[in-house]
Design an enzyme around this catalytic site. Structure first.
Site, PDB file in Angstrom:
ATOM      1  N   ARG A   1      35.649  42.861  42.377  1.00  0.00           N
ATOM      2  CA  ARG A   1      35.933  43.554  41.123  1.00  0.00           C
ATOM      3  C   ARG A   1      34.981  44.734  41.001  1.00  0.00           C
ATOM      4  NH1 ARG A   1      39.994  41.335  41.103  1.00  0.00           N
ATOM      5  NH2 ARG A   1      40.977  40.005  39.531  1.00  0.00           N
TER       6      ARG A   1
ATOM      7  N   HIS B   1      43.432  48.732  45.086  1.00  0.00           N
ATOM      8  CA  HIS B   1      43.444  47.286  44.779  1.00  0.00           C
ATOM      9  C   HIS B   1      44.605  46.576  45.500  1.00  0.00           C
ATOM     10  CE1 HIS B   1      42.295  44.054  41.617  1.00  0.00           C
ATOM     11  NE2 HIS B   1      42.737  43.497  42.731  1.00  0.00           N
TER      12      HIS B   1
ATOM     13  N   GLU C   1      39.899  50.628  36.531  1.00  0.00           N
ATOM     14  CA  GLU C   1      41.230  50.708  37.151  1.00  0.00           C
ATOM     15  C   GLU C   1      42.312  50.925  36.107  1.00  0.00           C
ATOM     16  OE1 GLU C   1      42.103  47.393  39.758  1.00  0.00           O
ATOM     17  OE2 GLU C   1      40.118  47.563  40.648  1.00  0.00           O
TER      18      GLU C   1
HETATM   19  C1  8YV Z   1      45.597  40.044  42.532  1.00  0.00           C
HETATM   20  C2  8YV Z   1      43.077  39.883  42.561  1.00  0.00           C
HETATM   21  O1  8YV Z   1      46.588  40.709  43.149  1.00  0.00           O
HETATM   22  O2  8YV Z   1      43.721  37.613  42.450  1.00  0.00           O
HETATM   23  C3  8YV Z   1      42.898  38.454  42.177  1.00  0.00           C
HETATM   24  O3  8YV Z   1      41.856  38.152  41.578  1.00  0.00           O
HETATM   25  O4  8YV Z   1      42.195  40.639  42.412  1.00  0.00           O
HETATM   26  C4  8YV Z   1      44.297  40.496  43.121  1.00  0.00           C
HETATM   27  O5  8YV Z   1      44.251  40.389  44.497  1.00  0.00           O
HETATM   28  C5  8YV Z   1      45.647  40.296  41.059  1.00  0.00           C
HETATM   29  O6  8YV Z   1      44.569  39.761  40.401  1.00  0.00           O
HETATM   30  C6  8YV Z   1      46.901  39.749  40.459  1.00  0.00           C
HETATM   31  O7  8YV Z   1      46.777  39.549  39.084  1.00  0.00           O
END
Ligand code: 8YV
Length: 327
Positions: free
Chosen positions: A242, A289, A271
């Site tokens: 993140r 992302h 983002e």
């Molecule tokens: C997802 C992600 O695609 O799962 C996670 O925490 O960061 C991503 O890879 C996204 O969060 C889907 O809501």
């Protein structure tokens, strides 16, 4: 909750998942895939048993409160849950689930891709070629730095961190890690991983740092200005977790001053906005992302959402229930 609960999905999911959700639940889909506004999220929460959000939805206390006595479950599509005010949900007795495990290998692949791409100047070379700037091979052009034999420091040795470590060993990297808790000796031995209880000390000794911990209040700006200054000037940073785990302004300043050699980023603090200063930096490889973006992964995530809702509707405790955010 009713056997066929009312479910609202905030974004477009793979067809096969949407079809199955329509069969199993009283489902409202988002066919346009346009992210909902805060007001739309509050309206959705007030009129459903289960909300299925993604990382792009801010499920704050106002959305949860709007859910009132109606909203019973937030079945998030994704592993990270930092977009959800977990304490507010807990207070209101709303259960929160996520979709761990099924995106581990894909995210680790993307992390490894960035670990290779930054020191070897992959995107810079490709852009140069596409721009017609390639004048032919030369003994001294496009020189990057060797991966083999370097030290990789993984911050966050959970599922994804371990999957990165397995790959890294194959590329001749020596694996180091910092984690809130030391992992089991057997795993350490399997990964050949060296544990550093002091994050500062690890950072000061690594050639590449990979961020693989979740964003929680405890990891916000974990890689701050002070810690970035501890890094060796030839070292690189990779982040597929993140954006908030790194102080992005401090990282940009360090890259601009060449106090850090390069960065591979898949995630950003605001983002989908990307700081324009980052776009100017040749030493940064920037992805939108897409760490878990495989069709197989997204279908598996959707299946987990379905199983979590079905399990809860049947009166059982879903396996992916988020118990505590402060890991
Ligand atoms: C997802 C992600 O695609 O799962 C996670 O925490 O960061 C991503 O890879 C996204 O969060 C889907 O809501």
């Amino acid at each position: 909750m009713a056997a066929k609960p009312v479910v609202i999905v905030t974004r477009k999911l793979p067809d096969i998942i949407e079809t199955r959700m329509m069969e199993l639940f009283d489902t409202t889909l988002n066919l346009t895939d346009e992210a909902m506004s805060a007001e739309q999220l509050r309206e959705a929460a007030a009129s459903t048993d289960v909300l299925v959000p993604t990382v792009t939805d801010r499920i704050d206390a106002s959305v949860i409160e709007a859910g009132g006595a109606r909203l019973k479950m937030i079945a998030s599509f994704g592993t990270g849950v930092d977009h959800i005010d977990f304490q507010a949900a807990k207070k209101q007795g709303i259960i929160v689930t996520n979709t761990p495990d099924v995106l581990t290998e894909d995210t680790a692949d993307m992390t490894m891709a960035l670990i290779l791409a930054v020191p070897r100047r992959l995107t810079e070379g490709e852009l140069r070629l596409r721009a017609g700037e390639w004048k032919g091979w030369s003994p001294t052009s496009m020189l990057g730095h060797r991966i083999w034999g370097k030290r990789l420091g993984i911050i966050g040795m959970g599922r994804i961190g371990q999957a990165v470590a397995r790959r890294a060993r194959g590329f001749g990297l020596s694996v180091h890690y910092h984690n809130r808790n030391r992992v089991h000796e057997e795993i350490e031995n399997e990964l050949g991983a060296t544990y550093w209880s002091s994050l500062d000390q690890m950072i000061a000794h690594m050639d590449i740092i990979s961020i693989n911990c979740p964003h929680t209040p405890a990891t916000y700006h974990l890689l701050n200005k002070r810690r970035l200054q501890l890094m060796k000037p030839h070292a690189y940073v990779v982040n597929t977790s993140r954006g908030e785990v790194i102080d992005e302004d401090a990282l940009i300043a360090a890259l601009e001053r060449e106090e850090v050699a390069g960065a591979g980023l898949d995630v950003y603090e605001s983002e989908p906005a990307v700081n324009p200063k980052l776009l100017k930096l040749k030493s940064a490889v920037l992805l939108p992302h897409m760490g878990s973006a495989t069709i197989e992964g997204r279908i598996a995530m959707g299946e987990k959402v379905i199983v979590n809702i079905r399990t809860f509707a049947d009166g059982h405790n879903p396996k992916d229930r988020v118990i505590d955010m402060m890991f």
